[in-house]
Scaffold this motif. Structure first.
Motif, PDB file in Angstrom:
ATOM      1  N   LEU A 182      -8.941  -7.309   2.793  1.00 29.81           N
ATOM      2  CA  LEU A 182      -8.097  -7.819   1.712  1.00 29.81           C
ATOM      3  C   LEU A 182      -8.980  -8.637   0.784  1.00 29.81           C
ATOM      4  O   LEU A 182      -9.613  -9.603   1.218  1.00 29.81           O
ATOM      5  CB  LEU A 182      -6.976  -8.727   2.250  1.00 29.81           C
ATOM      6  CG  LEU A 182      -5.799  -8.057   2.986  1.00 29.81           C
ATOM      7  CD1 LEU A 182      -6.211  -7.608   4.385  1.00 29.81           C
ATOM      8  CD2 LEU A 182      -4.637  -9.028   3.059  1.00 29.81           C
ATOM      9  N   GLU A 186     -12.667 -13.044   1.442  1.00 30.09           N
ATOM     10  CA  GLU A 186     -12.195 -11.743   1.898  1.00 30.09           C
ATOM     11  C   GLU A 186     -11.565 -11.921   3.278  1.00 30.09           C
ATOM     12  O   GLU A 186     -12.077 -12.684   4.115  1.00 30.09           O
ATOM     13  CB  GLU A 186     -13.352 -10.749   2.003  1.00 30.09           C
ATOM     14  CG  GLU A 186     -13.812 -10.204   0.680  1.00 30.09           C
ATOM     15  CD  GLU A 186     -14.818  -9.065   0.835  1.00 30.09           C
ATOM     16  OE1 GLU A 186     -15.102  -8.426  -0.170  1.00 30.09           O
ATOM     17  OE2 GLU A 186     -15.277  -8.843   1.978  1.00 30.09           O
ATOM     18  N   GLU A 211      -1.131  -8.734   0.519  1.00 25.97           N
ATOM     19  CA  GLU A 211      -1.664  -8.989  -0.816  1.00 25.97           C
ATOM     20  C   GLU A 211      -0.559  -9.339  -1.796  1.00 25.97           C
ATOM     21  O   GLU A 211      -0.704 -10.206  -2.657  1.00 25.97           O
ATOM     22  CB  GLU A 211      -2.436  -7.757  -1.301  1.00 25.97           C
ATOM     23  CG  GLU A 211      -3.783  -7.575  -0.601  1.00 25.97           C
ATOM     24  CD  GLU A 211      -4.522  -6.333  -1.077  1.00 25.97           C
ATOM     25  OE1 GLU A 211      -3.836  -5.414  -1.597  1.00 25.97           O
ATOM     26  OE2 GLU A 211      -5.746  -6.273  -0.933  1.00 25.97           O
ATOM     27  N   LYS A 259      -1.585  -4.503   4.831  1.00 28.76           N
ATOM     28  CA  LYS A 259      -2.488  -5.126   3.868  1.00 28.76           C
ATOM     29  C   LYS A 259      -1.804  -5.291   2.507  1.00 28.76           C
ATOM     30  O   LYS A 259      -1.898  -6.331   1.851  1.00 28.76           O
ATOM     31  CB  LYS A 259      -3.747  -4.275   3.735  1.00 28.76           C
ATOM     32  CG  LYS A 259      -4.633  -4.651   2.548  1.00 28.76           C
ATOM     33  CD  LYS A 259      -5.604  -3.541   2.287  1.00 28.76           C
ATOM     34  CE  LYS A 259      -6.227  -3.712   0.914  1.00 28.76           C
ATOM     35  NZ  LYS A 259      -7.140  -2.635   0.586  1.00 28.76           N
ATOM     36  N   GLU A 260      -1.103  -4.233   2.078  1.00 21.17           N
ATOM     37  CA  GLU A 260      -0.417  -4.279   0.782  1.00 21.17           C
ATOM     38  C   GLU A 260       0.626  -5.389   0.759  1.00 21.17           C
ATOM     39  O   GLU A 260       0.740  -6.138  -0.212  1.00 21.17           O
ATOM     40  CB  GLU A 260       0.222  -2.931   0.509  1.00 21.17           C
ATOM     41  CG  GLU A 260       1.002  -2.893  -0.814  1.00 21.17           C
ATOM     42  CD  GLU A 260       1.749  -1.578  -0.990  1.00 21.17           C
ATOM     43  OE1 GLU A 260       1.398  -0.610  -0.305  1.00 21.17           O
ATOM     44  OE2 GLU A 260       2.686  -1.551  -1.777  1.00 21.17           O
TER      45      GLU A 260
END
Length: 820
Positions: free
Chosen positions: A236, A242, A54, A50-51
């Motif tokens: 996210l 989203e 993003e 996810k990081e």
């Protein structure tokens, strides 16, 4: 040898059952631990992935903002200029498929152009999924990311939309007319993030991942069946939407778990139970320590600050990067310290620049965000460092936090904002100069326009036809009016096309602006060609004005003149017809010798063969013939008198000299009398003439009331071939309504307003066919209005018509009435 007893067997059975229960308990514990570890690994893997996603989307957003700034600086940008800028942008990341400029919902520019030229002109309103996000960008002026969605190129992707601001003259207000759309290969960016994740120490092998929108029914990138396998899910938060990231094993959860059958068999031995218990304890300690070391190692290698607080909000672990970011708080960051205490230590040391002067208020806001643990925020430290804070809750109530240093990104953003401010100042100066010209143009009823070499309107000063400005801007007149064929029927556009093709000036081209204005105004425009310094044609510049009032007045005058001419033709025909009858039969009566009956009598008298009875019969024939001619002359004379009376009544009404003598008039006798008077005309056409009235009493001029009824009922009988004509009266409060309904041919809707005109006729040919001047309805309507009433008509072609007029009700009503 000791004899085996039943008690031994029971004891052995009890022991065996105890052993079995113990073994089962151990297996259950191990299975749960295995499943929890697998879930935990999936959670770590999901958070890491996810990081990365993003970060990737943020980089795309920042780059897109740079491209947007370049477009805003360029103003109206050509395809070549856009392709040059977009090519530089696209080279920065191979996951970018294409870029486009969307103006007013329509794709105007694309890159790469050759592969995507078919998309130019595509209206995104036709794509419900994409238009919702585009409309939001127009409405809010904010960056949005949409996806995964099927791209127009036939693959799944993420759509990054950055609005292009157009500022007004005051440099404070702007509007969004263009949107930069970046189509990102969702699979490519997803796979890139997966590749970065695989370089970390998170044990992700054996997992399948998928990405979709948080909304139900969205498209999925990755393993589509992940969301059917009870996945670990993280969300996210990206601008405008989203995204939901799911992680699940290749097979079922804990499918890799294996029961240690041989070990369990060993447990059946008493000595093995103790040894195996010790072994299990040792293994658990080793695994726990190994997991902890693995977690610590992973945390230490993170490029960003990482911190973990337990369910009681006490510090569990953090990496060195986290402590380096908060240097003044390091002493307070000991395991077990509360998050609020660490914050207070930082406030005391001046760690947080945004909190200076408002410490308690800042602390309340920060604790609220931390407790919610579902937000992304930015924080400025005392040394000028900017951090982006991500905080999320874990299933056990703990809070995981990540701190990302975005100081460089902020610096670039500030540079961009400074550049934008300079640009806005330059644009403001330009707008001031344009406003001088606009103010001059505003003093005139005309407006100024310009086109490019492709005849597309590039400028139009504010005109009284504000709708036409937005309608034409960016289009040629032929493009703008392509769906309105009436425009091209209203003028000689071929002549204009020849002038424009030859790059010649033209003057006073008049057309009707169907579609561009609410009332389809008439526009007069003139234009001169523009040539650049090399003599090359570069467009047209001209003026236009609204001439609707003058043009419509001219058309109305022409129509009125034509109507009067037609009326005079009808009147000439109507007046000649009865005069011809009167003069024709009068000629016979002035020369009785020409009568056939008289000729017969004279012949018989000359022969001397007539008896007295024969003479009497011949005299009766002469009388009958004279009487028949006289009656025809009388009918023609009355018809001529009615025509003259209609003309005189109309003249009196127009002059305001028609006298009305109102009084209380019972309707039933009047309606019955008119029906009786016209019953013979109805009988001759086999029509039913029906009346329905009661005790209604109107306040009106009885003579004019009869005239109105005779006109309406006479018209109904004249234009009805079969069926019936009905006269019906009804009370409407202070008024009485009289309806004359027929089952005749009906009146077209577009002709309804013309039936009451003095010179307008629904069908002049039918007037000549049926007779009459066509003034009866105009006179009747004005007679009704002179008596305080109104007259209306409803009609359907092929069904019939209903004429309704109202008159004031008398103050008193007759107590008795009749109906039929």
């Amino acid at each position: 040898m000791r004899k085996f007893k039943k008690t031994d067997m029971v004891s052995g059975l009890v022991v065996g059952i105890a052993f079995a229960v113990f073994v089962f308990s151990l297996e259950a514990t191990r299975y749960n631990r295995f499943a929890d570890a697998e879930r935990h690994e999936a959670q770590l893997f999901a958070e890491d992935l996810k990081e990365k996603l993003e970060h990737a989307l943020l980089e795309h957003e920042l780059r897109a903002r740079g491209l947007t700034t370049a477009i805003e600086l360029s103003g109206d940008i050509s395809q070549a200029r856009f392709s040059l800028l977009a090519d530089r942008f696209k080279k920065l990341d191979t996951s970018i498929l294409n870029l486009a400029v969307v103006e007013n919902g329509i794709v105007k520019l694309v890159h790469p152009f050759e592969q995507n030229r078919h998309l130019v002109g595509y209206n995104l309103r036709n794509d419900a999924k994409q238009w919702q996000a585009v409309a939001r960008a127009y409405r809010t002026g904010e960056v949005t990311i949409q996806g995964p969605v099927p791209l127009l190129q036939g693959r799944l992707g993420l759509l990054l939309r950055t609005p292009v601001a157009e500022y007004g003259a005051d440099s404070e207000h702007f509007r969004v007319s263009k949107i930069i759309t970046v189509a990102i290969d969702a699979s490519a960016i997803f796979q890139t993030a997966l590749g970065l994740t695989s370089d970390s120490n998170i044990p992700e092998s054996g997992f399948q991942v998928a990405l979709t929108t948080a909304q139900t029914g969205g498209d999925v990138i990755g393993a589509t069946k992940v969301f059917e396998n009870d996945p670990t899910v993280v969300t996210l938060a990206v601008p405008g939407t989203e995204l939901k990231l799911g992680v699940a094993p290749d097979g079922d959860w804990a499918a890799g778990y294996r029961i240690a059958w041989m070990r369990n068999l060993g447990i059946l031995a008493v000595l093995s139970i103790v040894l195996y218990a010790a072994y299990i304890l040792r293994q658990q300690r080793i695994e726990r320590n190994g997991a902890r070391r693995q977690l610590d190692a992973a945390i230490k290698t993170l490029p960003d600050g990482f911190v973990l607080y337990d369910a009681e909000d006490r510090l569990v672990n953090c990496n060195k990067k986290y402590k380096d970011m908060y240097k003044k708080n390091t002493a307070a960051m000991v395991p077990g310290a509360r998050f609020e205490d660490i914050l207070r230590a930082g406030l005391k040391n001046g760690q947080y620049a945004d909190a200076v002067g408002r410490e308690e208020e800042w602390l309340t806001e920060r604790m609220a965000a931390h407790n919610a643990a579902d937000s992304t925020s930015e924080q400025r430290l005392e040394d000028g460092t900017w951090l982006r804070i991500f905080e999320r809750k874990t299933p056990d109530g703990s809070r995981v936090g990540v701190r990302v240093d975005i100081t460089e990104l902020k610096r670039h953003q500030e540079e961009l904002e400074a550049s934008n401010a300079n640009l806005l100042q330059a644009l403001a100066q330009r707008d001031i100069a344009e406003k001088r010209f606009s103010n001059v143009a505003a003093l005139s009823k005309d407006w100024v326009w310009e086109t490019d070499k492709d005849l597309r309107v590039t400028y139009m000063s504010n005109s009284i036809l504000s709708n036409e400005v937005a309608f034409l801007l960016g289009n040629s007149r032929r493009e703008a009016y392509k769906d309105f064929p009436k425009v091209f029927q209203s003028a000689d556009w071929k002549w204009l096309a020849e002038k424009e093709k030859a790059h010649e000036p033209y003057r006073d081209f008049i057309y009707q602006a169907h579609g561009a204005t609410e009332d389809n105004k008439w526009i007069r425009t003139s234009g001169d060609p523009i040539f650049d310094e090399n003599g090359e044609f570069s467009g047209y510049r001209g003026v236009a004005s609204d001439i609707s009032d003058v043009y419509n007045a001219l058309r109305e005058a022409e129509a009125a003149n034509a109507a009067k001419t037609e009326f005079l033709n009808v009147m000439s025909h109507e007046l000649r017809t009865p005069l011809t009858v009167i003069l024709g039969f009068n000629a016979l009566l002035t020369k009785p010798d020409l009568l056939p009956s008289m000729k017969k009598l004279e012949s018989a008298l000359r022969c001397g063969s007539f008896s007295t009875e024969d003479v009497s019969q011949n005299l009766d024939q002469i009388k009958n013939e004279v009487s028949r001619y006289a009656k025809k002359m009388e009918v023609a004379g009355k018809h001529l008198l009615n025509l003259i009376n209609d003309i005189l009544d109309l003249a009196k009404i127009d002059a305001g000299k028609l006298n009305i003598d109102p009084g209380d008039v019972p309707l039933y006798p009047v309606i019955s009398s008119v029906a009786d008077q016209l019953s013979e005309a109805a009988r001759l056409k086999s029509l039913e003439l029906k009346t329905v009235s009661g005790a209604e009493i109107v306040y009106a001029d009885e003579l004019r009331l009869r005239q109105i009824l005779i006109n309406l009922v006479g018209n109904a009988l004249k234009f009805t071939e079969r069926g019936q004509v009905e006269i019906r009266a009804e009370s409407r409060g202070d008024n009485i309504a009289i309806h004359v309904r027929d089952s005749g041919r009906g009146i077209p809707e577009e002709k309804l307003e013309a039936v009451f005109g003095q010179f307008d006729q629904v069908d002049p040919s039918s007037t000549r066919e049926k007779g009459g001047t066509g003034l009866g309805l105009a006179i009747s309507k004005q007679l009704v209005e002179l008596q305080g009433g109104t007259m209306t008509v409803e009609s359907e072609v092929g069904v019939g018509s209903t004429f309704t007029f109202t008159l004031p009700a008398a103050a008193s009503h007759a107590s008795e009435g009749a109906g039929c």
